[in-house]
Scaffold this motif. Structure first.
Motif, short mmCIF file in Angstrom:
data_model
loop_
_atom_site.label_atom_id
_atom_site.label_comp_id
_atom_site.label_asym_id
_atom_site.label_seq_id
_atom_site.Cartn_x
_atom_site.Cartn_y
_atom_site.Cartn_z
N PRO A 1 -4.72 3.96 -2.00
CA PRO A 1 -5.97 3.65 -1.71
C PRO A 1 -6.13 3.93 -0.15
O PRO A 1 -5.02 3.69 0.52
N SER A 2 -7.31 3.66 0.37
CA SER A 2 -7.59 3.66 1.76
C SER A 2 -7.28 2.33 2.19
O SER A 2 -7.86 1.26 2.04
N LEU A 3 -6.10 2.23 3.07
CA LEU A 3 -5.49 0.79 3.62
C LEU A 3 -6.45 0.71 4.78
O LEU A 3 -6.67 -0.68 5.08
N HIS A 4 -7.16 1.24 5.66
CA HIS A 4 -8.15 1.06 6.54
C HIS A 4 -9.15 0.55 6.01
O HIS A 4 -9.79 -0.77 6.36
N GLY B 1 -9.44 0.84 -2.27
CA GLY B 1 -9.02 -0.06 -1.55
C GLY B 1 -9.72 -1.32 -1.21
O GLY B 1 -9.18 -2.35 -1.24
N VAL B 2 -10.96 -1.39 -1.86
CA VAL B 2 -11.78 -2.75 -1.89
C VAL B 2 -11.20 -3.56 -3.08
O VAL B 2 -10.85 -4.76 -2.87
N VAL B 3 -10.92 -2.79 -4.27
CA VAL B 3 -10.44 -3.61 -5.35
C VAL B 3 -8.90 -4.07 -4.93
O VAL B 3 -8.47 -5.21 -5.36
N PHE B 4 -8.13 -3.22 -4.14
CA PHE B 4 -6.77 -3.83 -3.92
C PHE B 4 -6.90 -4.90 -3.10
O PHE B 4 -5.89 -5.79 -3.29
N THR B 5 -7.74 -4.85 -2.12
CA THR B 5 -7.77 -6.00 -1.31
C THR B 5 -8.04 -7.29 -1.81
O THR B 5 -7.56 -8.37 -1.77
N LEU B 6 -8.99 -7.32 -2.67
CA LEU B 6 -9.71 -8.69 -3.44
C LEU B 6 -8.50 -9.13 -4.38
O LEU B 6 -8.36 -10.25 -4.41
N GLY C 1 0.52 -1.36 -0.07
CA GLY C 1 0.00 0.13 -0.02
C GLY C 1 0.97 1.29 -0.07
O GLY C 1 0.45 2.19 -0.79
N PRO C 2 1.96 1.52 1.04
CA PRO C 2 2.74 2.73 0.84
C PRO C 2 3.31 2.96 -0.32
O PRO C 2 3.56 4.19 -0.78
N GLY C 3 3.56 1.92 -1.11
CA GLY C 3 4.03 2.14 -2.63
C GLY C 3 3.13 2.79 -3.42
O GLY C 3 3.65 3.79 -4.23
N ILE C 4 1.92 2.72 -3.29
CA ILE C 4 0.93 3.29 -4.07
C ILE C 4 0.85 4.76 -3.58
O ILE C 4 0.72 6.04 -4.30
N TYR C 5 1.12 5.06 -2.25
CA TYR C 5 1.03 6.50 -1.51
C TYR C 5 2.25 7.36 -2.20
O TYR C 5 1.70 8.34 -2.53
N MET C 6 3.29 6.71 -2.53
CA MET C 6 4.25 7.27 -3.33
C MET C 6 3.92 7.72 -4.59
O MET C 6 4.38 9.13 -5.26
N ILE C 7 3.08 7.01 -5.36
CA ILE C 7 2.78 7.24 -7.04
C ILE C 7 1.87 8.14 -6.83
O ILE C 7 1.59 8.95 -7.70
N PHE C 8 0.68 8.04 -5.86
CA PHE C 8 -0.38 8.98 -5.99
C PHE C 8 -0.50 9.67 -4.49
O PHE C 8 -1.52 9.16 -3.75
#
Length: 451
Positions: free
Chosen positions: A308-311, A358-363, A249-256
């Motif tokens: 995305p929302s990691l929570h 976040g939902v798509v990321f998790t699934l 997840g934090p890798g996406i934070y760096m991109i967006f």
């Protein structure tokens, strides 16, 4: 005799690639932690996750899942060993507290306990190496590794968030806020609802949001409840998904990089953010006007941890893994998901677009991890590729099509929800086929009676 030799040969051949895989994963994890340590010192001038973890052997620990990590480690122990380990951990913590009180050592608020849990986990690792052999050694080391990974995940996440604030001076909140018009500005709506709901609801959601790890540990302990008797871990469990989400997840934070509505369009919170860095003080009563979005500068303190929302991702993972539990656990998983979604929007921490991602990321991650255990097939490959494609399309649309989405909400909004729904439907449909089918009950044939 020959059959025994051949079976041993097959077992050894099977174990060699597994051992190589574990060794490669360990080397990658160590390299990743070293890289984060170097990055933290370079960009922020502060210790990284390795140093912070090592100092807690002696110094006051920061609030974190030290005892939760020990609880996960104890799934490999017998009940007698669990009581001994818990007693030793509490005893060590009492000694530390008394020594700090005697020497008048300064301790941050609430940072009193936790050293004992870390000492017990490290002690079990020493016992595994020196006093155990074979499968018992491997099992105990896996338990220790599981507990330490949970603790290291928290340290790693904190370092990641610090790096995002230091290396991303501008944020993309205007893009996501504009795209969120397609969803009806759900954070603004939820913020007003929460404001009018009273302190009881607010405190409840705040507790749920802050104690997400507690719910995860509860579900994980249920899944791992039979490890001590079966002497093996289940093929897949919640902790694996939790850790991979926190790693990627934090890798996406760096991109967006995005800070969230309360910071970009509100007064922020004490200690971070503020009106001086906000685009405008609008949240939650006045949705931002549709305009041409552009990156905006923000402070070097607030983490860029929204997209995305990691929570949402973690709460979705808890919901998925609680489905096979007893009724109470299923209800608790549903409650935690709904309450977490309400809190992320109602407190202004996330936009609606973050939750969908976040939902798509998790699934997608959950499908990949389950496929690794059961073996890749066409359905798994297709679903992971579809989830990755949808996630990428979401990020690209938020970045390059926000104005068009805001100007055509009755088209863009349903399309966003439909994209998420296709991943949900694909996951449910695929994983149901993976479940073992119960053998049909065969009734005894009627026998002719003697006359």
């Amino acid at each position: 005799m020959s059959s025994r030799i051949s079976s041993r040969t097959k077992f050894a051949a099977w174990r060699r690639p597994r051992a190589a895989l574990w060794a490669a994963a360990g080397a990658v994890a160590l390299g990743f932690l070293i890289a984060l340590e170097i990055a933290a010192r370079h960009y922020a001038g502060v210790p990284g996750p390795i140093t912070n973890q090592a100092r807690e052997v002696i110094f006051d620990p920061k609030p974190g899942p030290l005892y939760a990590g020990m609880a996960l480690m104890m799934v490999v122990l017998t009940w007698r060993q669990r009581f001994i380990a818990a007693g030793v951990a509490v005893g060590i913590d009492i000694v530390f507290v008394l020594v700090r009180w005697a020497v008048d050592a300064k301790v941050a608020d609430g940072h009193y306990f936790g050293n004992g849990a870390l000492w017990v986990m490290l002690g079990c690792a020493v016992i595994a190496v020196t006093r155990r052999t074979g499968r018992e050694r491997v099992l105990l080391l896996k338990g220790v590794g599981l507990g330490l990974l949970l603790v290291a995940g928290r340290k790693t996440g904190d370092t990641w968030l610090l790096i995002t604030s230091k290396t991303r001076p501008t944020v993309l909140d205007p893009y996501v806020a504009t795209a969120d018009h397609a969803l009806g500005n759900p954070s603004w709506v939820a913020g007003r609802i929460l404001e009018a709901s009273g302190p009881v609801v607010t405190h409840t959601l705040d507790l749920v949001y802050a104690q997400l790890a507690v719910a995860a540990v509860a579900v994980a302990l249920y899944q791992l409840r039979n490890v001590a008797t079966e002497r093996r871990f289940p093929s897949h469990h919640l902790v694996r998904t939790f850790l991979v989400i926190g790693l990627l997840g934090p890798g996406i934070y760096m991109i967006f990089p995005v800070v969230g509505p309360i910071f970009a369009y509100g007064p922020g919170t004490s200690g971070t953010g503020g009106v001086q860095w906000a685009v405008a003080d609008l949240w939650p009563h006045t949705p931002p006007a549709i305009g041409i979005p552009h990156p905006v500068p923000y402070d070097g303190i607030t983490p860029r941890n929204c997209m995305p929302s990691l929570h949402t991702a973690w709460a979705t993972a808890i919901f998925i893994h609680s489905r096979k539990g007893p009724r109470f656990l299923r209800y608790a998983g549903t409650f935690w998901l709904v309450a977490t979604l309400s809190a992320t929007l109602g407190f202004g921490y996330h936009y609606g677009a973050d939750l969908i991602a976040g939902v798509v990321f998790t699934l997608t991650i959950e499908t990949a991890l389950r496929a690794l255990d059961r073996g890749w097939d066409r359905s798994a490959t297709r679903l992971v590729a579809h989830g990755a494609a949808v996630f990428t399309a979401l990020l690209l649309s938020y970045r390059y099509l926000p104005v068009e989405m805001a100007e055509h909400p009755w088209v863009a909004g349903p399309l966003l929800l439909l994209a998420m729904a296709t991943v949900i439907y694909g996951y449910v449909r695929t994983t149901r086929r993976w479940e073992p089918k119960a053998a049909p009950l065969r009734l005894p044939e009627r026998q002719p009676e003697l006359v």
